[in-house]
Design an enzyme around this catalytic site. Structure first.
Site, PDB file in Angstrom:
ATOM      1  N   ASP A  97      54.325   6.839  70.731  1.00 37.13           N
ATOM      2  CA  ASP A  97      55.469   5.935  70.928  1.00 37.13           C
ATOM      3  C   ASP A  97      56.758   6.729  71.093  1.00 37.13           C
ATOM      4  OD1 ASP A  97      53.848   3.716  70.769  1.00 37.13           O
ATOM      5  OD2 ASP A  97      54.487   3.122  68.753  1.00 37.13           O
TER       6      ASP A  97
ATOM      7  N   TYR B 290      41.049  29.798  67.235  1.00 38.48           N
ATOM      8  CA  TYR B 290      42.452  29.740  67.661  1.00 38.48           C
ATOM      9  C   TYR B 290      43.047  31.101  68.024  1.00 38.48           C
ATOM     10  CZ  TYR B 290      42.091  25.007  65.805  1.00 38.48           C
ATOM     11  OH  TYR B 290      41.707  23.700  65.585  1.00 38.48           O
TER      12      TYR B 290
ATOM     13  N   ASN C  46      51.946  20.659  71.257  1.00 38.85           N
ATOM     14  CA  ASN C  46      50.606  20.775  70.688  1.00 38.85           C
ATOM     15  C   ASN C  46      50.651  19.985  69.385  1.00 38.85           C
ATOM     16  OD1 ASN C  46      48.211  21.316  69.495  1.00 38.85           O
ATOM     17  ND2 ASN C  46      48.274  23.538  69.836  1.00 38.85           N
TER      18      ASN C  46
ATOM     19  N   GLU D 186      50.962  18.417  77.338  1.00 37.11           N
ATOM     20  CA  GLU D 186      50.184  18.510  76.089  1.00 37.11           C
ATOM     21  C   GLU D 186      49.337  19.784  76.151  1.00 37.11           C
ATOM     22  OE1 GLU D 186      47.709  15.045  75.768  1.00 37.11           O
ATOM     23  OE2 GLU D 186      46.491  15.882  74.150  1.00 37.11           O
TER      24      GLU D 186
ATOM     25  N   ARG E 155      44.213  31.351  60.606  1.00 34.63           N
ATOM     26  CA  ARG E 155      43.331  30.198  60.457  1.00 34.63           C
ATOM     27  C   ARG E 155      42.266  30.213  61.559  1.00 34.63           C
ATOM     28  NH1 ARG E 155      45.165  24.906  63.577  1.00 34.63           N
ATOM     29  NH2 ARG E 155      43.707  23.420  62.727  1.00 34.63           N
TER      30      ARG E 155
ATOM     31  N   ALA F 175      46.250  18.119  64.904  1.00 34.51           N
ATOM     32  CA  ALA F 175      45.396  16.989  64.508  1.00 34.51           C
ATOM     33  C   ALA F 175      46.042  15.633  64.803  1.00 34.51           C
ATOM     34  CB  ALA F 175      45.047  17.107  63.034  1.00 34.51           C
TER      35      ALA F 175
ATOM     36  N   HIS G  33      46.511  22.282  74.058  1.00 29.29           N
ATOM     37  CA  HIS G  33      45.589  22.599  72.961  1.00 29.29           C
ATOM     38  C   HIS G  33      45.081  24.007  73.177  1.00 29.29           C
ATOM     39  CE1 HIS G  33      45.777  18.468  71.873  1.00 29.29           C
ATOM     40  NE2 HIS G  33      45.498  18.144  73.123  1.00 29.29           N
ATOM     41  N   ILE G  34      45.133  24.789  72.146  1.00 33.69           N
ATOM     42  CA  ILE G  34      44.684  26.183  72.246  1.00 33.69           C
ATOM     43  C   ILE G  34      43.181  26.224  72.509  1.00 33.69           C
ATOM     44  CG2 ILE G  34      44.429  28.335  70.941  1.00 33.69           C
ATOM     45  CD1 ILE G  34      47.057  27.434  69.424  1.00 33.69           C
ATOM     46  N   SER G  35      42.439  25.427  71.761  1.00 37.80           N
ATOM     47  CA  SER G  35      40.985  25.379  71.919  1.00 37.80           C
ATOM     48  C   SER G  35      40.621  24.326  72.964  1.00 37.80           C
ATOM     49  CB  SER G  35      40.327  25.036  70.581  1.00 37.80           C
ATOM     50  OG  SER G  35      40.703  23.725  70.171  1.00 37.80           O
TER      51      SER G  35
ATOM     52  N   HIS H  43      44.944  13.236  67.729  1.00 33.40           N
ATOM     53  CA  HIS H  43      43.813  12.315  67.672  1.00 33.40           C
ATOM     54  C   HIS H  43      44.085  11.083  66.810  1.00 33.40           C
ATOM     55  CE1 HIS H  43      42.179  16.027  69.181  1.00 33.40           C
ATOM     56  NE2 HIS H  43      42.380  16.635  68.024  1.00 33.40           N
TER      57      HIS H  43
ATOM     58  N   ARG I 293      34.360  20.530  71.362  1.00 32.27           N
ATOM     59  CA  ARG I 293      34.313  20.494  69.903  1.00 32.27           C
ATOM     60  C   ARG I 293      33.853  19.108  69.413  1.00 32.27           C
ATOM     61  NH1 ARG I 293      39.663  23.013  67.572  1.00 32.27           N
ATOM     62  NH2 ARG I 293      38.324  23.034  65.693  1.00 32.27           N
TER      63      ARG I 293
ATOM     64  N   ARG J 214      37.683  14.938  68.320  1.00 25.30           N
ATOM     65  CA  ARG J 214      38.778  15.657  69.008  1.00 25.30           C
ATOM     66  C   ARG J 214      38.854  15.311  70.489  1.00 25.30           C
ATOM     67  NH1 ARG J 214      40.351  19.542  65.095  1.00 25.30           N
ATOM     68  NH2 ARG J 214      38.581  20.106  63.800  1.00 25.30           N
TER      69      ARG J 214
ATOM     70  N   PRO K 215      50.655  20.132  62.740  1.00 25.87           N
ATOM     71  CA  PRO K 215      50.184  20.652  61.459  1.00 25.87           C
ATOM     72  C   PRO K 215      49.184  21.802  61.571  1.00 25.87           C
ATOM     73  CG  PRO K 215      49.307  18.457  61.893  1.00 25.87           C
ATOM     74  CD  PRO K 215      50.358  18.712  62.913  1.00 25.87           C
ATOM     75  N   ASN K 216      49.347  22.715  60.645  1.00 31.94           N
ATOM     76  CA  ASN K 216      48.470  23.881  60.460  1.00 31.94           C
ATOM     77  C   ASN K 216      48.708  24.998  61.468  1.00 31.94           C
ATOM     78  OD1 ASN K 216      46.936  22.778  58.177  1.00 31.94           O
ATOM     79  ND2 ASN K 216      46.181  21.316  59.685  1.00 31.94           N
TER      80      ASN K 216
HETATM   81  C1  DHK Z   1      44.807  22.316  67.080  1.00 30.80           C
HETATM   82  C2  DHK Z   1      44.403  21.654  65.971  1.00 30.80           C
HETATM   83  O1  DHK Z   1      44.939  21.941  64.780  1.00 30.80           O
HETATM   84  C3  DHK Z   1      43.330  20.646  66.012  1.00 30.80           C
HETATM   85  O2  DHK Z   1      43.516  19.617  65.050  1.00 30.80           O
HETATM   86  C4  DHK Z   1      43.152  20.048  67.382  1.00 30.80           C
HETATM   87  C5  DHK Z   1      44.354  21.937  68.439  1.00 30.80           C
HETATM   88  C6  DHK Z   1      43.068  21.138  68.438  1.00 30.80           C
HETATM   89  C7  DHK Z   1      44.333  23.138  69.367  1.00 30.80           C
HETATM   90  O3  DHK Z   1      43.290  23.467  69.943  1.00 30.80           O
HETATM   91  O4  DHK Z   1      45.381  23.752  69.545  1.00 30.80           O
HETATM   92  O5  DHK Z   1      41.999  19.247  67.401  1.00 30.80           O
END
Ligand code: DHK
Length: 148
Positions: free
Chosen positions: A88, A24, A75, A99, A19, A78, A101-103, A81, A108, A112, A11-12
């Protein structure tokens, strides 16, 4: 080596580039997709690059990957977490899972720091920006060639 890597985004991430660019970055998800496809190509691999804001959709793609993919890069955003359901689903997949994660999630908020997906992932990349996706693809190329 031939095969398809499913690169799944939660998501997002459709808003990548718009964003919170201070966290990011300014690249869009389409930029990341193009870079991932060309990186995979250098290893003779294909990419199916997907994004959804819906947990069930990510799970359905993981199920599809069981038949169609040699590996998964995910990735989960959210859902990292929160989602036992995605964990599963990944546990039903037999190939390598990386896995991304960009950040750097560990720098953080504390919520997270925990990842359900890490209980399944063969590798975790965090804080390398969108380059993390390319590093994950390199790792998969190594793992699917049966090297360490
Ligand atoms: C991206 C998100 O949207 C967050 O909810 C994660 C992750 C971190 C990222 O760093 O790519 O906590």
């Amino acid at each position: 080596m031939t095969g398809t890597i499913y690169v799944l985004n939660g998501p997002n991430l459709n808003l990548l580039g718009k964003r919170q660019p201070e966290i990011y970055g300014s690249e869009t998800l389409a930029d990341v997709e193009a870079a991932a496809i060309s990186q995979a190509k250098t290893h003779g691999l294909d990419v199916n690059f997907l994004q959804s804001n819906a947990e069930y959709q990510l799970i359905d793609w993981i199920h599809e990957a069981r038949e169609k993919a040699v590996a998964i890069v995910i990735n989960p955003a959210a859902y990292t977490h929160t989602s036992v359901a995605i964990l599963d689903a990944l546990n039903t997949f037999e190939g390598p899972v990386i896995e991304v994660h960009i950040s750097n999630v560990h720098k953080r908020e504390e919520f997270r720091h925990h990842s359900f997906v890490s209980l399944r992932a063969d590798g975790v990349i965090a804080g390398c920006g969108t380059q993390g996706y390319l590093l994950a693809i390199d790792r998969i190329a190594r793992l699917t060639a049966c090297e360490n």
